[in-house]
Design an enzyme around this catalytic site. Sequence first.
Site, PDB file in Angstrom:
ATOM      1  N   LYS A 180     -10.142  12.947   8.013  1.00  0.00           N
ATOM      2  CA  LYS A 180      -9.627  12.609   9.339  1.00  0.00           C
ATOM      3  C   LYS A 180      -9.579  13.861  10.220  1.00  0.00           C
ATOM      4  O   LYS A 180      -9.467  14.974   9.706  1.00  0.00           O
ATOM      5  CB  LYS A 180      -8.186  12.082   9.201  1.00  0.00           C
ATOM      6  N   ARG A 191      -7.618  -0.547   1.352  1.00  0.00           N
ATOM      7  CA  ARG A 191      -8.158  -1.822   0.880  1.00  0.00           C
ATOM      8  C   ARG A 191      -8.699  -1.703  -0.546  1.00  0.00           C
ATOM      9  O   ARG A 191      -8.688  -2.669  -1.305  1.00  0.00           O
ATOM     10  CB  ARG A 191      -9.206  -2.332   1.873  1.00  0.00           C
ATOM     11  N   ASP A 206      -2.690  10.226   3.295  1.00  0.00           N
ATOM     12  CA  ASP A 206      -4.081   9.820   3.504  1.00  0.00           C
ATOM     13  C   ASP A 206      -4.787  10.832   4.396  1.00  0.00           C
ATOM     14  O   ASP A 206      -4.676  10.785   5.616  1.00  0.00           O
ATOM     15  CB  ASP A 206      -4.103   8.418   4.153  1.00  0.00           C
ATOM     16  N   ASP A 212     -12.200   6.936   3.895  1.00  0.00           N
ATOM     17  CA  ASP A 212     -10.943   6.778   4.624  1.00  0.00           C
ATOM     18  C   ASP A 212     -10.491   5.312   4.679  1.00  0.00           C
ATOM     19  O   ASP A 212      -9.347   5.034   5.020  1.00  0.00           O
ATOM     20  CB  ASP A 212     -11.097   7.343   6.048  1.00  0.00           C
ATOM     21  N   LYS A 224       0.868  -1.193   0.000  1.00  0.00           N
ATOM     22  CA  LYS A 224       0.000   0.000   0.000  1.00  0.00           C
ATOM     23  C   LYS A 224       0.896   1.232   0.000  1.00  0.00           C
ATOM     24  O   LYS A 224       1.710   1.411   0.903  1.00  0.00           O
ATOM     25  CB  LYS A 224      -0.898  -0.005   1.242  1.00  0.00           C
ATOM     26  N   ASP A 256       1.604   6.621   5.329  1.00  0.00           N
ATOM     27  CA  ASP A 256       0.646   5.628   4.858  1.00  0.00           C
ATOM     28  C   ASP A 256       1.155   4.883   3.607  1.00  0.00           C
ATOM     29  O   ASP A 256       0.424   4.111   3.006  1.00  0.00           O
ATOM     30  CB  ASP A 256      -0.718   6.293   4.598  1.00  0.00           C
ATOM     31  N   GLU A 307      -9.469   3.521   2.413  1.00  0.00           N
ATOM     32  CA  GLU A 307      -9.062   3.587   1.003  1.00  0.00           C
ATOM     33  C   GLU A 307      -7.976   2.575   0.646  1.00  0.00           C
ATOM     34  O   GLU A 307      -7.871   2.161  -0.503  1.00  0.00           O
ATOM     35  CB  GLU A 307      -8.573   5.011   0.671  1.00  0.00           C
TER      36      GLU A 307
HETATM   37  N1  BES Z   1      -4.188   4.705   6.863  1.00  0.00           N
HETATM   38  C1  BES Z   1      -5.293   4.454   7.687  1.00  0.00           C
HETATM   39  C2  BES Z   1      -4.971   3.509   8.843  1.00  0.00           C
HETATM   40  C3  BES Z   1      -4.119   4.072   9.951  1.00  0.00           C
HETATM   41  C4  BES Z   1      -4.693   4.841  10.951  1.00  0.00           C
HETATM   42  C5  BES Z   1      -2.798   3.775  10.007  1.00  0.00           C
HETATM   43  C6  BES Z   1      -3.905   5.318  11.977  1.00  0.00           C
HETATM   44  C7  BES Z   1      -2.017   4.226  11.050  1.00  0.00           C
HETATM   45  C8  BES Z   1      -2.567   5.007  12.033  1.00  0.00           C
HETATM   46  C9  BES Z   1      -6.422   3.821   6.897  1.00  0.00           C
HETATM   47  O1  BES Z   1      -6.523   4.200   5.582  1.00  0.00           O
HETATM   48  C10 BES Z   1      -7.682   4.225   7.583  1.00  0.00           C
HETATM   49  O2  BES Z   1      -7.941   5.398   7.625  1.00  0.00           O
HETATM   50  N2  BES Z   1      -8.412   3.266   8.109  1.00  0.00           N
HETATM   51  C11 BES Z   1      -9.592   3.543   8.832  1.00  0.00           C
HETATM   52  C12 BES Z   1     -10.601   2.502   8.471  1.00  0.00           C
HETATM   53  C13 BES Z   1     -11.979   2.795   8.992  1.00  0.00           C
HETATM   54  C14 BES Z   1     -12.567   3.991   8.270  1.00  0.00           C
HETATM   55  C15 BES Z   1     -12.816   1.574   8.780  1.00  0.00           C
HETATM   56  C16 BES Z   1      -9.251   3.490  10.323  1.00  0.00           C
HETATM   57  O3  BES Z   1      -8.478   2.639  10.720  1.00  0.00           O
HETATM   58  O4  BES Z   1      -9.757   4.331  11.054  1.00  0.00           O
HETATM   59 ZN    ZN Z   2      -4.705   4.791   4.679  1.00  0.00          ZN
HETATM   60 ZN    ZN Z   3      -7.598   6.012   5.368  1.00  0.00          ZN
END
Ligand code: BES
Ligand code: ZN
Ligand code: ZN
Length: 494
Positions: free
Chosen positions: A272, A346, A265, A342, A260, A283, A344
């Site tokens: 966020k 996946r 992000d 968010d 990834k 990210d 994204e």
């Molecule tokens: N890049 C983030 C995951 C992340 C969050 C990595 C904090 C490191 C620290 C990912 O794209 C994301 O935002 N995931 C969301 C998914 C949710 C919306 C289901 C998350 O983990 O909040």
């Molecule tokens: Zn992300």
């Molecule tokens: Zn994200």
Amino acid sequence: MVTLAEIIKTKKSSFDIESPILFTGIYLNKNLTPKQKMLDAEFDGALSSAITLEGFEGKAKKELQIYGNDTVKRVVVIGLGENKDYGTDEARAIASNISRYAQKLEAESFTIDGESFGLKKLPYAQAFTEGLALGTYEFNTYKTKEKDDVKVTSATITGDIDKKSLDKGLIIGQSVGFARDLSNHPANVLTPTYLAKEAKKVADNSPKMEYTVFDVKEFKKMGMGAFLGVAQGAKEPAKMILVEYKGGKKSQKPIALVGKGLTFDSGGISIKPAGKMDEMKFDMCGSATVMGVLKAVAELKPKLNIVFAIGSTENMPDGNAQRPGDIVTAYNGKTIEVLNTDAEGRLVLADVLSYVNAHYEPEAILDFATLTGAVLIALGNIASGVMGNDDTLMKEVKKASQTSGEKVWELPLWKEYCRAIKGKYADIQNLGEPRLAGTIAAGAFLKEFVNDTPWVHLDIAGTAWGPKEPTYHPKVGATGVGVRMVYQFLENRK
Ligand code: BES
Ligand code: ZN
Ligand code: ZN
């Protein structure tokens, strides 16, 4: 970058080698080795008297320094703790402390009494030079001062030690450094285009590598609707970066390594909160792992076929950005409801995984992604979360992780969990149940895009930056997690 550039191996006696510092190791409550006794004699017993005087027992994390002579300016005795507790990860950590010690003294080089640190055993030799390299890691690109001090560039290791293992450790350490550098650059510098150029540079210098890149303009006609959905809100053009490495037999199917590469992000329209949003430059750490292994493979040339694949874009809010509720079609034909923009990573991986699976028919796929905040809740920053569809491959990953010292912990992808991503209006949705098992939901989502190909997903959101332990991690920034483990995994497959 890692400043350590060479390891010199010699069978000369350590006290005959001109050096600002000689490091030698002692286990807890153990006598001097015959070589250390010779060294002591060379210094008229100064070493043994200092040990007695200071009551130095060889406890882990303790050290003792004496001044030597014109040839060897200082001798530093390093406590190794109990012999039975001195594993390869301890060796790696001690070695990184040695480099830092030398760096503080602004020594350009130093000598290591190899046998005293257990380096006759090959895994110790490799782990040790990994540690030496990582201890010299620094990221000063954007600091206008702090650049002029003398750097550690060379280490001489004495004794009957396997040179190949020493060199391999150095190359792997440098490759981890490369992964860290890519991750630490800010998003205004490290764009998908920058990442693609770096991959091309490595591939162009390796005759067995072939580089291909697909630009966002091609995604639509290629059928990569999930990746495109994320990329459409970004001004920086998204890229799917592919490098094929052909080091094995023609008939051998490749191993695919997928990363990834979200260079930033923001969350997109499901934006966020502002706190720590700066960290979302990290990210792309999954893609940095893939790049680190790419570099190690280019230099160590294992006899294997490997496909390196990276999906790289920013995730930005914009008039053209995708909306919550949008439905997109992935490369393998599955339709996806985007309930939260968010989630994204996946979506990007859905297309890259299904593209790689269809085009290369890989023997196995490993993917690396900073995929969920939830993995931090589950495992903190000690272990990466792993999930997969094949027990044998999972065992291989766990075995490699034990050797490399990069911890992984498996989470289940039972069908009861996989139900959570069934879609209301499309085949699947990019969210599981609110607040429940978020890391598994993301794993269950990815599983939809690998068919029956043996696959393991590593969620490195907790381990890719931040952890300061073990000591070979940097004080701030990216760890380069996964590079050592994946190289070990590849090596075990050769
Ligand atoms: N890049 C983030 C995951 C992340 C969050 C990595 C904090 C490191 C620290 C990912 O794209 C994301 O935002 N995931 C969301 C998914 C949710 C919306 C289901 C998350 O983990 O909040
Ligand atoms: Zn992300
Ligand atoms: Zn994200």
